[in-house]
Design a protein around this motif. Structure first.
Motif, PDB file in Angstrom:
ATOM      1  N   ARG A  68      -3.732   4.799  -1.040  1.00  0.00           N
ATOM      2  CA  ARG A  68      -4.553   5.474  -0.041  1.00  0.00           C
ATOM      3  C   ARG A  68      -3.883   6.783   0.352  1.00  0.00           C
ATOM      4  O   ARG A  68      -2.669   6.903   0.303  1.00  0.00           O
ATOM      5  N   VAL A  87      -4.867   1.377   7.298  1.00  0.00           N
ATOM      6  CA  VAL A  87      -4.074   0.480   6.459  1.00  0.00           C
ATOM      7  C   VAL A  87      -3.354  -0.560   7.316  1.00  0.00           C
ATOM      8  O   VAL A  87      -3.346  -1.765   7.007  1.00  0.00           O
ATOM      9  N   VAL A 122       0.836  -1.201   0.000  1.00  0.00           N
ATOM     10  CA  VAL A 122       0.000   0.000   0.000  1.00  0.00           C
ATOM     11  C   VAL A 122       0.868   1.246   0.000  1.00  0.00           C
ATOM     12  O   VAL A 122       1.854   1.339   0.738  1.00  0.00           O
ATOM     13  N   VAL A 163       0.760   5.240   0.874  1.00  0.00           N
ATOM     14  CA  VAL A 163      -0.012   6.188   1.682  1.00  0.00           C
ATOM     15  C   VAL A 163       0.637   7.567   1.593  1.00  0.00           C
ATOM     16  O   VAL A 163       1.842   7.714   1.828  1.00  0.00           O
ATOM     17  N   ILE A 173       4.206  -1.111   3.478  1.00  0.00           N
ATOM     18  CA  ILE A 173       3.613   0.217   3.285  1.00  0.00           C
ATOM     19  C   ILE A 173       4.698   1.206   2.898  1.00  0.00           C
ATOM     20  O   ILE A 173       5.739   1.306   3.561  1.00  0.00           O
ATOM     21  N   GLU A 229      -2.210  -1.029  -3.621  1.00  0.00           N
ATOM     22  CA  GLU A 229      -3.361  -0.178  -3.334  1.00  0.00           C
ATOM     23  C   GLU A 229      -2.858   1.221  -3.019  1.00  0.00           C
ATOM     24  O   GLU A 229      -1.752   1.389  -2.491  1.00  0.00           O
ATOM     25  N   ARG A 269      -5.194  -3.696   8.487  1.00  0.00           N
ATOM     26  CA  ARG A 269      -5.452  -4.742   7.493  1.00  0.00           C
ATOM     27  C   ARG A 269      -4.214  -5.603   7.226  1.00  0.00           C
ATOM     28  O   ARG A 269      -4.243  -6.490   6.367  1.00  0.00           O
TER      29      ARG A 269
END
Length: 337
Positions: A79, A96, A47, A49, A104, A77, A99
């Motif tokens: 975010r 985040v 992810v 961020v 990250i 993903e 999950r």
């Protein structure tokens, strides 16, 4: 003779069947089924961020993140906070972490505020790397982005070239964000050391907002009518400064150096409203962030600098993705294709 030929045919057929069984019908350890290079799985999700998630600046970084995911066979993903809001980014990051993703990549709106969340992720076994804007006192494993102090140095030298090395200049920045602090510091210290006749007379907070930055620049131009230059450390503020120059009929008198290569900035460089902008390696930030996260997740690099196990290579903890000065002479090649 016919019998001998038949024997040859049988032998050749047997050999072909054997080779087929060895190289094609073997299980996953067989040569033809062995994956080439690094490869993960689609349920391995990483992810990205950040903040102000909808702005153009992040698009190339996300593209690099996605390109690396495609090469590795993993999923990603995106975010981020919708506003320039510290608490919103903290909340997004906490969501985040809950999950339990594979890793990250974080760009920090504030160099301290995200530290507890980042540290919690690392302590839970989730690799975290920083990109674009660092949180150096966190437990994140590395920083991938511009050497922002050097970018400020580059901006100061370009400003001296544009102004003849004399006059008054101002900075419009985001004072709470570490990368912008370092750009401002590199700019200011270089003026003091190399160009003493080019004086930084004020630093203003543009809040990363085009309208606010425009008003700040209008106020500064009224306060310093003989202003020679403006260094803006981010793209929205650069466009705002350009609009202020145009509205007050100061085009040609005041030189603007901005940051990044969104279309609005490039259009103003092309028209001569902005004299130069500094292009960052944002695609590289996204690409190498995911590559580092993948290597950390799969124990392919050693994040501990004091570990003596030479069989596992160390993780680079600071990766400079570079800077390029963009002027009207070469602006066309920086537009998105």
């Amino acid at each position: 003779m016919k019998k001998l030929l038949l024997v040859y045919i049988v032998l050749i057929g047997t050999l072909m069947a054997y080779l087929y069984m060895v190289f094609v019908k073997e299980d996953d350890s067989g040569l033809l089924d062995e994956p080439e290079g690094l490869h993960g799985t689609l349920d391995e999700k990483y992810v990205m961020v950040n903040f102000l998630a909808g702005i153009d600046y992040w698009k190339n970084g996300l593209k690099g993140f996605e390109d690396a995911a495609e090469a590795l066979g993993v999923s990603v993903e995106y975010r981020g906070s919708t506003q320039y809001d510290v608490q919103e980014e903290v909340m997004v990051l906490e969501q985040v972490i809950a999950r339990s993703p594979a890793g990250i990549a974080v760009s920090a709106i504030d160099s301290e505020a995200l530290n507890p969340a980042i540290d919690k992720a690392v302590e839970a076994g989730i690799p975290v790397v920083m990109f674009d804007a660092d949180a150096p006192r966190s437990k994140a494993y590395s920083y991938i982005g511009t050497n922002n102090y050097n970018a400020g140095v580059t901006a100061a030298r370009k400003m001296a070239e544009l102004t003849g090395g004399a006059g008054k200049v101002v900075v419009v920045t985001l004072p709470n964000q570490l990368n912008h602090q370092e750009r401002t510091r590199g700019f200011e210290e270089t003026l003091e050391k190399e160009f003493p006749d080019l004086r930084l007379v004020e630093t203003a907070d543009g809040k990363g907002d085009q309208m606010i930055s425009e008003q700040k620049v209008r106020d500064l131009l009224n306060k310093f009518p003989d202003l020679s230059g403006i260094f803006v450390t981010e793209a929205n503020g650069g466009v705002g400064a350009g609009n202020a120059i145009l509205r007050l009929n100061k085009l040609g008198q005041v030189k603007i150096i901005s940051f990044d290569t969104d279309k609005g900035t490039l259009d103003m460089v092309k028209s001569g409203t902005i004299s130069a902008t500094l292009a960052q390696g944002i695609w590289n930030m996204g690409y190498w962030s995911l590559m580092q996260l993948f290597h950390l997740r799969n124990h392919l690099v050693n994040p501990m600098s004091n570990n003596r196990d030479s069989s596992i290579p160390p993780l680079p903890t600071n990766v400079d993705t570079g800077i390029t000065v963009v002027t009207p002479d070469d602006v066309d090649r920086f537009y998105a294709k």
